[in-house]
Write an enzyme that holds these catalytic residues in place. Structure first.
Site, PDB file in Angstrom:
ATOM      1  N   LYS A  35       1.250  47.319 -45.769  1.00 18.25           N
ATOM      2  CA  LYS A  35       0.724  47.773 -44.480  1.00 18.25           C
ATOM      3  C   LYS A  35       0.948  49.274 -44.322  1.00 18.25           C
ATOM      4  CE  LYS A  35       5.076  46.735 -42.109  1.00 18.25           C
ATOM      5  NZ  LYS A  35       5.738  45.926 -41.070  1.00 18.25           N
ATOM      6  N   ARG A 133       6.869  38.802 -29.798  1.00 21.14           N
ATOM      7  CA  ARG A 133       5.659  39.600 -29.957  1.00 21.14           C
ATOM      8  C   ARG A 133       4.410  38.715 -29.976  1.00 21.14           C
ATOM      9  NH1 ARG A 133       6.321  44.269 -34.346  1.00 21.14           N
ATOM     10  NH2 ARG A 133       5.887  42.613 -35.843  1.00 21.14           N
ATOM     11  N   TYR A 262       9.904  79.269 -31.457  1.00 21.52           N
ATOM     12  CA  TYR A 262       9.670  78.967 -30.056  1.00 21.52           C
ATOM     13  C   TYR A 262      10.986  78.819 -29.285  1.00 21.52           C
ATOM     14  CZ  TYR A 262       4.819  78.028 -31.333  1.00 21.52           C
ATOM     15  OH  TYR A 262       3.524  78.147 -31.786  1.00 21.52           O
ATOM     16  N   MET A 335       4.015  73.567 -35.362  1.00 21.04           N
ATOM     17  CA  MET A 335       2.998  72.554 -35.635  1.00 21.04           C
ATOM     18  C   MET A 335       2.615  72.532 -37.113  1.00 21.04           C
ATOM     19  SD  MET A 335      -0.810  72.039 -34.000  1.00 21.04           S
ATOM     20  CE  MET A 335      -0.213  71.509 -32.401  1.00 21.04           C
TER      21      MET A 335
END
Length: 403
Positions: A35, A133, A262, A335
């Site tokens: 998966k 679930r 930043y 980023m």
């Protein structure tokens, strides 16, 4: 080659596969869980080498994942573990995917599409035993058996559940789930739903409960070279197939007291070199899942770390590997660009840097370089396809020379 890439050693995947099947109980088989694009490594590539090695069954989460495997020549059985929407049923049946039956609402569409196609929908019944679930409760089973009997184009070929706490050292809850599962299977058989393949073990339970191997074990984490938790380390001789790399694209000397990044949370403590690498949180670098504290002291450590960050003291910052040396990230990860404080370490633009990139969080657009039997080939992002297998690649240099 691009400036950032991931190397996947398929021979290491095969090593892990052989380790796993070497510890299987005689009656059991491996259902390889591929998966999430085989945890980011490439489901098509991983499934191919496993199928060639004799793997008989695969598991994915979605119909689209299963169809991709079919389109690329995987003809072993493929089980879709997640719920299937009505609009996906026809395509799934045409691809001969086995589907998970986890609610009564799925039955009508399965029956109708299977009848129209002249097929039998092969399903694995999902039992709810404590994951909370999806799946049928014990109280649902009589109605489920009646529904299966009334819909002849649906055949239950398997039954399973999913363990919620198998990687934790307290086995009480896991044992309770197993008991609920066995009770549910027995009830289904009493109601005439027989001949189903049974599977309950994930990677953790596979290691801890060999007596639960049943007909299949569903293993993914171990295949990719990871143990489910530190307490399992050493139980198998695993190899890590994955390494993510990038290159220094900019380098300069800066004086003491230079602010970096930043919010200016990083300030150099001495004259140093700053290196820029072309990778950031858009690529999955520095992105981590949310972890729930696993005890009181774990909680205290998280609280202390966050309190110190409030006052500008950051613990446990990200590091990368430059020629075998741990180099810290300077400030916040950007980023797509990140700054490293390399100190007085001798390096230059173009040098390789190994980055700790989580498999499932790595951007699929990053090139993958695959190695098998000393042959290398490249998957360029998610759209550009593959370079030929008749390709030579020298790991560490990033050069591709096609014959």
């Amino acid at each position: 080659m691009s400036e950032t890439w991931i190397e996947v050693n398929l021979d290491a995947v095969l090593n892990n596969y052989q380790e796993i099947i070497g510890h299987l109980q005689p009656q059991s088989r491996l259902m390889a869980v591929v998966k999430a694009d085989a945890y980011g490594m490439g489901a098509v590539q991983v499934a191919h080498v496993l199928q060639e090695a004799g793997c008989e069954a695969f598991a994915v989460t979605t119909v689209s994942e299963g169809i991709i495997l079919r389109e690329h020549g995987i003809d072993a059985s493929i089980l879709v573990l997640g719920p299937v929407l009505k609009e996906e049923v026809e395509e799934a049946l045409q691809a001969n995917l086995q589907l998970t039956l986890s609610s009564f609402g799925q039955i009508q569409s399965l029956e109708e599409f299977a009848a129209d196609l002249g097929k039998t929908a092969q399903v694995h019944i999902k039992l709810e035993t404590g994951m909370g679930r999806t799946g049928f409760f014990y109280e649902d089973l009589e109605d489920l058996a009646q529904a299966l009997a009334a819909n002849p184009h649906i055949k239950a070929v398997g039954v399973f559940t999913h363990l919620a706490r198998a990687a934790q050292r307290d086995r009480t809850y896991t044992q309770e789930q197993y008991n609920h599962f066995q009770k549910g299977v027995k009830r289904l058989e009493e109601l005439g739903v027989n001949g189903m393949l049974k599977h309950i073990c994930n990677s953790a339970a596979f290691l801890d409960f060999p007596e639960w191997h049943l007909d299949f074990v569903r293993v993914g984490t171990l295949l990719i070279g990871h143990f489910p938790a530190p307490s399992f380390t050493g139980k198998l001789k695993l190899k890590d197939p994955w390494v993510a790399k990038t290159r220094i694209i900019h380098l300069r000397n800066v004086p003491k007291g230079t602010y970096v990044g930043y919010q200016s949370i990083y300030r150099t403590k001495k004259e140093t070199q700053l290196a820029v690498i072309p990778v950031g949180y858009a690529d999955g670098f520095g992105v981590v899942p949310h972890f729930v504290p696993q005890g009181f002291w774990d909680f205290i450590k998280i609280v202390i770390k966050n309190m110190l960050a409030l006052f500008g003291v950051y613990l446990g910052g990200e590091t990368v590997n430059l020629r075998g040396h741990a180099v810290p990230v300077a400030g916040k990860i950007g980023m797509q660009l990140t700054v490293l404080d390399v100190g007085n370490f001798s390096c230059q633009v173009g040098d390789e840097v190994v980055i700790p990139l989580r498999r499932t969080l790595a951007n699929p657009r990053i090139d993958r370089i695959y190695c098998k039997d000393k042959t290398f080939f490249v998957k360029r992002g998610i759209k550009e396809g593959f370079l030929s297998l008749n390709t030579e690649y020298q790991p560490g240099y990033g050069e591709i020379n096609t014959k």
